[in-house]
Design a protein around this motif. Sequence first.
Motif, mmCIF file in Angstrom:
data_model
loop_
_atom_site.group_PDB
_atom_site.id
_atom_site.type_symbol
_atom_site.label_atom_id
_atom_site.label_comp_id
_atom_site.label_asym_id
_atom_site.label_seq_id
_atom_site.Cartn_x
_atom_site.Cartn_y
_atom_site.Cartn_z
ATOM 1 N N LEU A 1 0.853 -1.179 0.000
ATOM 2 C CA LEU A 1 0.000 0.000 0.000
ATOM 3 C C LEU A 1 0.891 1.232 0.000
ATOM 4 N N ARG A 2 0.780 2.047 -1.050
ATOM 5 C CA ARG A 2 1.626 3.227 -1.195
ATOM 6 C C ARG A 2 0.794 4.488 -1.147
ATOM 7 N N ALA A 3 1.373 5.534 -0.606
ATOM 8 C CA ALA A 3 0.665 6.814 -0.507
ATOM 9 C C ALA A 3 0.464 7.419 -1.890
ATOM 10 N N ARG A 4 -0.669 8.032 -2.088
ATOM 11 C CA ARG A 4 -0.935 8.834 -3.275
ATOM 12 C C ARG A 4 -1.657 10.096 -2.831
ATOM 13 N N ILE A 5 -1.171 11.228 -3.240
ATOM 14 C CA ILE A 5 -1.768 12.500 -2.875
ATOM 15 C C ILE A 5 -2.910 12.806 -3.840
ATOM 16 N N VAL A 6 -4.051 13.194 -3.276
ATOM 17 C CA VAL A 6 -5.179 13.678 -4.070
ATOM 18 C C VAL A 6 -5.381 15.140 -3.698
ATOM 19 N N LEU A 7 -5.104 16.025 -4.632
ATOM 20 C CA LEU A 7 -5.178 17.460 -4.371
ATOM 21 C C LEU A 7 -6.506 18.001 -4.902
ATOM 22 N N LEU A 8 -7.379 18.418 -3.994
ATOM 23 C CA LEU A 8 -8.650 19.038 -4.350
ATOM 24 C C LEU A 8 -8.506 20.541 -4.148
ATOM 25 N N ARG A 9 -8.740 21.290 -5.217
ATOM 26 C CA ARG A 9 -8.502 22.726 -5.137
ATOM 27 C C ARG A 9 -9.727 23.521 -5.531
ATOM 28 N N ASP A 10 -9.970 24.580 -4.765
ATOM 29 C CA ASP A 10 -10.944 25.593 -5.134
ATOM 30 C C ASP A 10 -10.183 26.907 -5.160
ATOM 31 N N ARG A 11 -10.861 28.010 -5.036
ATOM 32 C CA ARG A 11 -10.172 29.300 -5.027
ATOM 33 C C ARG A 11 -9.512 29.530 -3.671
ATOM 34 N N PRO A 12 -8.182 29.554 -3.600
ATOM 35 C CA PRO A 12 -7.523 29.771 -2.309
ATOM 36 C C PRO A 12 -7.732 31.193 -1.811
ATOM 37 N N ALA A 13 -7.710 31.359 -0.510
ATOM 38 C CA ALA A 13 -7.930 32.672 0.111
ATOM 39 C C ALA A 13 -6.841 33.642 -0.318
ATOM 40 N N GLY A 14 -7.245 34.846 -0.767
ATOM 41 C CA GLY A 14 -6.288 35.874 -1.150
ATOM 42 C C GLY A 14 -5.544 35.587 -2.431
ATOM 43 N N GLY A 15 -5.933 34.545 -3.146
ATOM 44 C CA GLY A 15 -5.256 34.210 -4.388
ATOM 45 C C GLY A 15 -3.927 33.503 -4.203
ATOM 46 N N LEU A 16 -3.493 33.326 -2.954
ATOM 47 C CA LEU A 16 -2.229 32.642 -2.697
ATOM 48 C C LEU A 16 -2.470 31.140 -2.666
ATOM 49 N N THR A 17 -1.514 30.365 -3.136
ATOM 50 C CA THR A 17 -1.697 28.916 -3.217
ATOM 51 C C THR A 17 -0.456 28.181 -2.725
ATOM 52 N N ALA A 18 -0.719 27.064 -2.052
ATOM 53 C CA ALA A 18 0.367 26.191 -1.600
ATOM 54 C C ALA A 18 0.519 24.990 -2.519
ATOM 55 N N ALA A 19 -0.213 24.981 -3.651
ATOM 56 C CA ALA A 19 -0.147 23.840 -4.564
ATOM 57 C C ALA A 19 1.257 23.577 -5.091
ATOM 58 N N PRO A 20 2.043 24.608 -5.497
ATOM 59 C CA PRO A 20 3.409 24.316 -5.965
ATOM 60 C C PRO A 20 4.262 23.614 -4.913
ATOM 61 N N ALA A 21 4.127 24.030 -3.654
ATOM 62 C CA ALA A 21 4.884 23.378 -2.588
ATOM 63 C C ALA A 21 4.426 21.936 -2.402
ATOM 64 N N ALA A 22 3.126 21.688 -2.570
ATOM 65 C CA ALA A 22 2.601 20.325 -2.442
ATOM 66 C C ALA A 22 3.159 19.440 -3.548
ATOM 67 N N ARG A 23 3.174 19.952 -4.770
ATOM 68 C CA ARG A 23 3.710 19.163 -5.887
ATOM 69 C C ARG A 23 5.191 18.895 -5.695
ATOM 70 N N GLU A 24 5.918 19.903 -5.221
ATOM 71 C CA GLU A 24 7.357 19.734 -5.006
ATOM 72 C C GLU A 24 7.636 18.676 -3.950
ATOM 73 N N LEU A 25 6.843 18.681 -2.871
ATOM 74 C CA LEU A 25 7.023 17.680 -1.822
ATOM 75 C C LEU A 25 6.719 16.282 -2.355
ATOM 76 N N ALA A 26 5.669 16.171 -3.154
ATOM 77 C CA ALA A 26 5.318 14.867 -3.714
ATOM 78 C C ALA A 26 6.424 14.342 -4.626
ATOM 79 N N ILE A 27 6.923 15.193 -5.503
ATOM 80 C CA ILE A 27 7.995 14.769 -6.421
ATOM 81 C C ILE A 27 9.245 14.396 -5.649
ATOM 82 N N GLY A 28 9.547 15.172 -4.610
ATOM 83 C CA GLY A 28 10.744 14.902 -3.817
ATOM 84 C C GLY A 28 10.701 13.566 -3.109
#
Length: 399
Positions: free
Chosen positions: A331-358
């Motif tokens: 059983l291996r982890a898989r990230i499921v990223l559900l996104r709507d409009r983040p508050a203030g237009g700022l997003t942590a999605a790039p950091a999430a993708r970078e952590l997953a790739i790393g």
Amino acid sequence: MLDDSLLDLPDALARADRHGLLRGAAEAGARVRTALRHATEAGVTELSPEGRPRAVLIAGSGAAATGTADLIGALAGAAAPVVRLTPTGVAPAAGALRWTLPGWAGPVDLLLIATTEGSEPGLALLAEQAYRRGCTVVAVAPGRSPLSEAVGAARGLLVPMATAPSGQYAPNGPQTPTGERAPNTEGPEGEGTLVAGSGALWALLVPLLVLLDRAGLLTAPAETLQRVADRLDRTAERCGPAIATYSNPAKTLAAELADSLPLIWTEGTAAAPAGRRFAAVLAELTGRPALAAELPEALPAHGALLAGDLAGGESDPDDFFRDRTEDGQALRARIVLLRDRPAGGLTAAPAARELAIGHDTPISELEPEEGSELEALAELIAVTDFATLYLTLAGATPA
């Protein structure tokens, strides 16, 4: 293990779906329209509350009621405290749960009761307790039920729960013998077959949204709810069993989650409750564990999981000669990223993708089309509900 071939065999899916779960999911849009009509007929749209309640208390049984409380809390935001009342013990009836009002609850508070059954003695006792305290009581429940009588005795308002219309059109669903789509044969009282699932969630949620819109705690006018119903219909068409996996977001997600531990990361007001619901229905229907967290807190909260044995890749890549046919699928982890409009237009999605790739961890992403917050919420819930059903019907279980 997930039988990938079953996903693209609509007839086989239909045979596996003995409880009509896919049909229930496809009828979510119809359930929204019926629930809106029931709320109008009950007089909810004509209410003129004298100011906002101090707090909104929500009680109910089952996953649909739990999801209703979570969604209302997210949508209301800071307009008023939303408190979910959880069972605290057993009621006088054998095996019955008991709900209790907090000590501070009184005449300036609103009690909402949501249930698909209406036969719980503990909820009837709660309505009586609220009446003695002077709380306003509003319930959504089956019209002919013991709870409806208790709400009437407490001088509360009952909105009959919308059932799935008999013969209601379902995208990619049942056809007549001539091959045409089955027509809507809903009776004058909206009677039909009650199917558990996302339809039940919307049947409970919509009348309460209409009420809270009248009270000024959130924005959910009839026009927005009609668009929610339309969005649910379109999503059901995209995710229906007749649509091939390569162009079906729900089937694609189901295939990606095979033999995985889903780490559901959410960003945005609408995505957060959708992610928590996704984790809950995965556990309930498939027996698959899942963890949900909001960005950016999800990064440190789940970072250790990605660095451990659940990370991508083989746990023992040097053991080339071991007999893998005797090994269970890891059983291996898989990230499921559900996104709507983040508050203030700022997003942590790039950091999430970078952590997953790393950490060599695969990632799936879902982002709704443009529209209101409620429309985004409806689309995310619909896609993830369909994905859960495909995992269930294709026999996916944790390794």
